[in-house]
Write a protein that holds these residues in place. Structure first.
Motif, short mmCIF file in Angstrom:
data_model
loop_
_atom_site.label_atom_id
_atom_site.label_comp_id
_atom_site.label_asym_id
_atom_site.label_seq_id
_atom_site.Cartn_x
_atom_site.Cartn_y
_atom_site.Cartn_z
N THR B 178 33.35 27.08 49.94
CA THR B 178 34.49 27.92 50.14
C THR B 178 35.24 28.67 49.09
OG1 THR B 178 35.89 25.65 49.46
CG2 THR B 178 35.01 25.90 51.82
N ASN B 179 34.30 28.70 47.93
CA ASN B 179 35.01 29.40 46.93
C ASN B 179 36.36 29.15 46.47
OD1 ASN B 179 35.13 31.36 44.79
ND2 ASN B 179 35.53 33.04 46.11
N ALA B 180 36.60 27.95 46.37
CA ALA B 180 38.04 27.23 46.13
C ALA B 180 38.54 27.95 44.72
CB ALA B 180 37.77 25.65 45.98
N GLY B 181 39.90 28.19 44.78
CA GLY B 181 40.46 28.85 43.88
C GLY B 181 41.21 27.77 42.93
N SER B 446 43.05 35.31 53.92
CA SER B 446 42.66 34.00 53.20
C SER B 446 42.46 34.11 51.81
CB SER B 446 41.36 33.34 54.09
OG SER B 446 41.34 32.07 53.40
N ALA B 447 43.27 33.58 51.00
CA ALA B 447 43.09 33.78 49.70
C ALA B 447 42.16 32.74 49.27
CB ALA B 447 44.50 33.41 48.93
N GLU B 448 42.46 31.52 49.47
CA GLU B 448 41.35 30.68 48.85
C GLU B 448 40.97 29.34 49.58
OE1 GLU B 448 43.45 28.54 45.48
OE2 GLU B 448 45.12 27.80 47.01
N HIS B 449 41.47 29.33 50.90
CA HIS B 449 41.05 28.31 51.86
C HIS B 449 39.98 28.63 52.98
CE1 HIS B 449 45.14 26.35 51.54
NE2 HIS B 449 44.37 26.06 50.28
N GLY B 450 39.50 30.13 52.95
CA GLY B 450 38.56 30.54 54.01
C GLY B 450 38.90 30.74 55.09
#
Lengths: 490, 490
Positions: B178-181, B446-450
């Motif tokens: 998910t490319n978590a931030g 969507s910044a970081e949640h997908g």
């Protein structure tokens, strides 16, 4: 209009035969460019945008190390992505092969034609469109010279997160397409992190707009990543949104002498732990490299006596006093522990620049030895000097020097073997040995220079059939006629 | 063997009708799982590795916000990539759909089944294979819990370059997919930079080994990047080589009160410039968010009186004295200039943790309001509060609170609207308005949640047809039968 005839292979005469043999390729079944094609390009770009003069084409046809030589008879200089799109749509329809070219500073032949591919140069695409003075996000054309951008953004308090020897002439689009690494990757990380948006033109002329004004953007497959490091085989990068870091106000540099490689690793470990947030470069060079600088460009060893290895540690920060005292404390500490016998440090601009010269002028001085076999590898850190050590007995009596230096902080070694002139015998002692050994160690046959034409035949050592097959499927999907940078990588 | 019957849709009863309407999908023409398929899986994984009990399946079938509910009748728990490969090869042949699932902490429904997809959980793939104590490169299975890895590597002096609320249960493979931030992207950058190697299994069972022991590796198209953030639609991430940074020894935190948003931007700018190399988090929350924490979990405002906005600044470093004095000097400086009227700082462990609670417990306290509409966006920094401001008049009389908070240092805003309970009328005031406004501002929906299931229908707002088409081609190429995480993203 009379076109200058340009015979394929005509200029091969200047090229080392060894290199020719190393890049044996057969021309693909692309169309040959015709006068009427040139007319189309001139109508599209104006005559200023179409280079057909053989002398002028000379610089587009060969790389700056003089290793590779193509025979393109036309170079195109579009001004924006719309023109790149028109060019590619036309070339794709006509089945004309195209090689994208930036500042032409690459070392693996990725940016020069092999046969008569059309050169698509980003030279006239050099606009800085915007810099957000709050966040440092800059939107810039692919053809801007790296150092020019750095100078342009300095007054806003930003810097480019990439620094390398070719900065005065390399194009940012080329940096992105080759995933350039350089001196400060240890601080700023790779372009896969700092490039937050990208516009690219696909082989069929489709403009893929992935530009972005924001850093976090998780909206599906991050396709821009495909273009970073793929050396133009999937598309032509035309514009970039780049996250620029704050410009560090102060820096300090030390050069430390180590008697053996174990001590070098101790320096690395102590610097990573003790200087963590300040560390901006950690470079190593061996005695042979520094001796070469002394012999060929007359810059002396900054320490009292020769050591087996030298480590250059640079730190940067926002408070000059903290930076200077941190480095001094680090050097004292490391000397107290007996890790290094001698060190020299500076925190003023001139002193810092002078110390850096010992590292930065290695490549230039090595070139003066005569012929150079240059290698760029990643190796596990503990094996950093092993390739050099293994090579020395193999090349004894044939080579002048074996120099080991590079961005040790990132496990990236530049292995250079010099000789008076090229010899097949010497070459056979080095290749494929160095590539095979690198892979055996779990390293990478290309750390930061890419695969291009030079390393193509060694890629299967690194990547297994599944990986190469998936890569080939992506290439075929995105460029079915394979017009984009043929003969390179795969 | 008697299988428990599991009716499709049976558990939809618990789900908010609103959400059901928002994710209307039609089941794809996949095969339905049969008893003989389960037998094959049990032979492959052992009975321990195959979950068919409906009660046990409950947690696999719904997300932790209770927003999405699938009706899978089998969850598979492979132990390694070879087993994942066998499962996918079989499912691909049989045309059975599969949803990869990590810790199941996602907020957009990306990791739960929509219909009867087989759940492929990474729960039993939780080995830490190696950590290089020199470079910090860790090779770890996808199913390891993020916090567990952090604890395992602490004694070696490393930390994970990712910190987020779900760290105690999220899986690293899920973070990657998910490319978590999270909280410290401002310091450590995105996973596209820190993940240096990756193993993934493609839909047909092909194991793509892109693991690496070295940081710099420029050998062709960097295909591992495709899997970072693509939420399992291209392959199942099974193992990762992750570059871990040195564990910071000291940290200091301040919470500053600002009367208006201009002052918040001043704090951002001064922190970016003055604390550059130390800055590890820059979070903002508005008065409404802090009030919610006070109302619902009883944690008080750390400043004497309420302010419109609060900024939390955290710095980290290797020298405690430098860190403490840097933050104190920063706070004094910023107060002297009249940017903030009040601030509180701490440099000891307990004080730091207490200050962090004001930010970290916002989500938990908001949940206690009743029903929450949660949004995760990126917006240009100057527009950070605009979505909230625009929404307030629209939801007046319908909503309980509009809370604006998030990772301001990365332009990532978490916009939450609370109410006693779900209402269609309120929902209609928020969506699609917030998504449309975000895109108008040049932000990201969507910044970081997908994207998952929740934001799928809004993706075309963000990405144009060319982009979506290219994404679809890549998906089709890598997963021709579309068995991997169907209904998600595209």
């Amino acid at each position: 209009m009379i076109l200058n005839r340009w015979q394929i292979g005509k200029r091969y005469l200047n090229v080392s035969l060894a290199r020719q043999a190393r890049v044996a390729e057969t021309r693909g079944s692309f169309s040959a460019i015709q006068d009427k094609d040139v007319t189309v390009f001139e109508r599209l770009l104006g005559t200023q945008g179409v280079v057909t003069d053989p002398d002028e084409l000379g610089s587009y046809n060969k790389d700056w190390l003089n290793t590779f030589q193509g025979s393109s008879r036309v170079a195109l200089l579009p001004r924006n992505s719309a023109e790149v799109s028109e060019i590619l749509r036309f070339c794709n329809d006509r089945c004309l092969a195209v090689v994208p070219q930036g500042g032409n500073t690459g070392l693996v032949g990725g940016g020069v034609p092999v046969f008569d591919e059309i050169v698509l140069s980003t030279r006239r695409m050099d606009k800085l469109h915007e810099v957000d003075d709050l966040t440092g996000i800059a939107v810039v054309d692919a053809g801007m010279v790296l150092e020019s951008l750095d100078q342009r953004v300095a007054s806003l308090g930003f810097t480019v997160p990439l620094d390398l020897a070719a900065k005065g002439s390399c194009h940012i689009g080329g940096n992105i397409s080759t995933n350039a690494g350089g001196l400060r990757l240890i601080k700023y990380g790779s372009l896969h992190g700092s490039v937050i948006g990208l516009e690219a033109v696909l082989a069929d002329g489709t403009v893929l707009n992935g530009l972005s004004n924001v850093r976090k953007d998780n909206t599906g497959v991050d396709m821009k990543q495909l273009f970073i490091g793929s050396e133009g085989i999937l598309g032509v990068v035309t514009r970039i949104a780049w996250m620029l870091p704050s410009r560090p106000a102060f820096n300090s540099v030390a050069i430390l002498g180590c008697d053996n490689f174990e001590r070098v690793l101790d320096v690395y470990k102590m610097a990573k732990n003790g200087l963590a947030e300040f560390l901006s470069a950690l470079e190593m060079f061996d005695h042979s490299s520094l001796q070469c600088v002394e012999d060929n460009v007359g810059i002396t060893n900054p320490l009292g006596k020769p050591y087996s290895f030298y480590v250059l540690v640079e730190i940067q920060g926002s408070d000059g006093a903290v930076i200077e005292s941190s480095l001094n404390r680090f050097v004292e500490n490391i000397m107290d522990r007996g890790v290094v016998a001698d060190g020299v440090a500076s925190s003023d601009g001139r002193g810092v620049a002078e110390l850096w010269q010992r590292r930065e002028r290695i490549s230039e001085s090595i070139k003066k030895d005569g012929y150079v076999f240059k290698y760029d590898m990643s190796v596990p850190l503990r094996n950093y000097i092993d390739l050099g050590e293994k090579l020395k007995p193999r090349v004894k009596g044939l080579a002048k020097r074996v120099c080991v230096f590079g961005h040790m902080g990132d496990s990236n070694v530049h292995l250079n073997v010099t000789a008076d002139e090229y010899s097949d015998q010497l070459f056979a002692q080095i290749e494929p040995f160095v590539y095979e050994e690198t892979v055996k160690m779990g390293g990478s046959i290309s750390a930061e220079h890419g695969i291009g034409l030079l390393k193509k035949k060694y890629l299967p050592l690194q990547r297994n059939a599944h990986w190469l097959n998936t890569m080939a499927i992506i290439k075929r999907t995105m460029d079915p006629k394979r017009i984009l940078n043929p003969y390179k990588i795969i």
